[in-house]
Design an enzyme around this catalytic site. Structure first.
Site, PDB file in Angstrom:
ATOM      1  N   ARG A   1       0.900  -1.215  -0.125  1.00  0.00           N
ATOM      2  CA  ARG A   1      -0.165   0.193  -0.036  1.00  0.00           C
ATOM      3  C   ARG A   1       1.019   1.221   0.119  1.00  0.00           C
ATOM      4  O   ARG A   1       0.338   2.347   0.026  1.00  0.00           O
ATOM      5  CB  ARG A   1      -1.126   0.027   1.180  1.00  0.00           C
ATOM      6  CG  ARG A   1      -2.066  -1.072   1.154  1.00  0.00           C
ATOM      7  CD  ARG A   1      -3.310  -0.477   2.042  1.00  0.00           C
ATOM      8  NE  ARG A   1      -4.294  -1.610   2.422  1.00  0.00           N
ATOM      9  CZ  ARG A   1      -5.361  -1.693   2.521  1.00  0.00           C
ATOM     10  NH1 ARG A   1      -5.862  -0.423   2.449  1.00  0.00           N
ATOM     11  NH2 ARG A   1      -6.110  -2.630   2.691  1.00  0.00           N
TER      12      ARG A   1
ATOM     13  N   HIS B   1      -6.836  -5.776   9.185  1.00  0.00           N
ATOM     14  CA  HIS B   1      -6.850  -5.896   7.540  1.00  0.00           C
ATOM     15  C   HIS B   1      -7.429  -7.149   6.998  1.00  0.00           C
ATOM     16  O   HIS B   1      -7.247  -7.408   5.770  1.00  0.00           O
ATOM     17  CB  HIS B   1      -5.925  -5.238   6.752  1.00  0.00           C
ATOM     18  CG  HIS B   1      -5.846  -3.772   6.772  1.00  0.00           C
ATOM     19  ND1 HIS B   1      -4.694  -2.965   6.662  1.00  0.00           N
ATOM     20  CD2 HIS B   1      -6.804  -2.706   7.057  1.00  0.00           C
ATOM     21  CE1 HIS B   1      -4.715  -1.674   6.869  1.00  0.00           C
ATOM     22  NE2 HIS B   1      -6.203  -1.617   7.190  1.00  0.00           N
TER      23      HIS B   1
ATOM     24  N   CYS C   1     -17.274 -17.811   3.258  1.00  0.00           N
ATOM     25  CA  CYS C   1     -18.563 -17.692   2.607  1.00  0.00           C
ATOM     26  C   CYS C   1     -18.967 -16.228   3.057  1.00  0.00           C
ATOM     27  O   CYS C   1     -19.414 -15.905   4.216  1.00  0.00           O
ATOM     28  CB  CYS C   1     -19.482 -19.001   2.937  1.00  0.00           C
ATOM     29  SG  CYS C   1     -21.019 -18.703   2.122  1.00  0.00           S
TER      30      CYS C   1
HETATM   31 ZN    ZN Z   1     -22.023 -20.793   2.766  1.00  0.00          ZN
END
Ligand code: ZN
Length: 243
Positions: A35, A118, A126
């Site tokens: 960064r 971060h 998920c």
């Molecule tokens: Zn899932």
């Protein structure tokens, strides 16, 4: 009194000390400062390629461009700076290690309480049910052309656990704020303190020690400033704290 003696004294007298680390502690492990102004990120990867917007609207582009940063972190080892901080934590000199790094090298060096504000590159999650998967297994699916990879439990979209541009800050950031509220002393290592909102944290403490190559906006607030490579300074500091 030399600077190391002064820093040792501040840490020994601290009621509660925390550490904040940035890319500068990992450059000696061969990880580019992605960064920073001179870093890898701005030289090689267009800014929006690591954003949640591109991940959602153009996953093919995200996995072709921004994603390569995560691949480059594989196989990297902690350096003596990470080891010195882990020892300081084990001895109770510092409590939480708050890190802007996504590389897991503090934990690899033995640190226990690490707040990765971060996110981390070693897992994927998920978006719908928060199912977790190791990066290796996730990446195998990406490499086989499954873009974006689907959740094996609910069929939702899986993504890296790194905080991308446009993402909300994770729980670890709230934990970092709480830890810093308790602290009277902070040691900053390898961060130019320019990335918000993390760069607000040093304002909350009474005593500040900064180890960084180059200047930071907090230099005028710091009790001690070391302008240089982190690991030789941290190694010496850890040695003195043990005496
Ligand atoms: Zn899932």
């Amino acid at each position: 009194m030399d600077k190391l003696a002064r820093a040792t004294e501040i840490l020994k007298n601290a009621k509660y000390a925390v550490c904040l680390t940035g890319a500068g502690i990992s450059t000696e492990s061969g990880i580019p400062d992605f960064r920073s102004d001179r870093g890898y990120y701005t030289n090689f990867i267009p800014e929006d390629a690591l954003s949640v917007g591109v991940l959602e609207s153009n996953p093919q582009r995200f996995y072709k461009e921004g994603y390569t940063i995560l691949k480059d972190l594989e196989g990297k080892e902690p350096n003596p700076g990470h080891v010195a901080l882990a020892k300081m934590q084990e001895k109770g000199v510092i409590h939480e290690i708050i890190t802007q790094n996504i590389d897991d090298l503090h934990q690899a060096a033995g640190a226990k309480q690490v707040l990765q504000v971060h996110g981390d590159a070693s897992t994927a999650r998920c978006e719908r049910c928060n199912y977790r998967e190791d990066f290796k297994a996730f990446d195998e699916r990406v490499q086989s052309g499954e873009i974006p990879p689907k959740c094996p439990k609910c069929g939702g979209v899986m993504r890296t656990n790194v905080v991308l541009f446009g993402d909300a800050m994770p729980q670890a950031f709230d934990d970092a704020v709480r830890a810093t509220e308790k602290a009277d002393t902070m040691i900053v290592v390898g961060s130019s303190l320019k990335v918000m909102p993390v760069a607000y944290l040093p304002r909350m403490v009474e005593h500040l020690i900064i180890i960084n190559k180059g200047t930071t906006p907090y230099d005028h607030n710091a009790d001690v400033i070391f302008d240089g490579e982190a690991s030789p300074i941290l190694t010496e500091l850890e040695k003195r704290l043990s005496e």
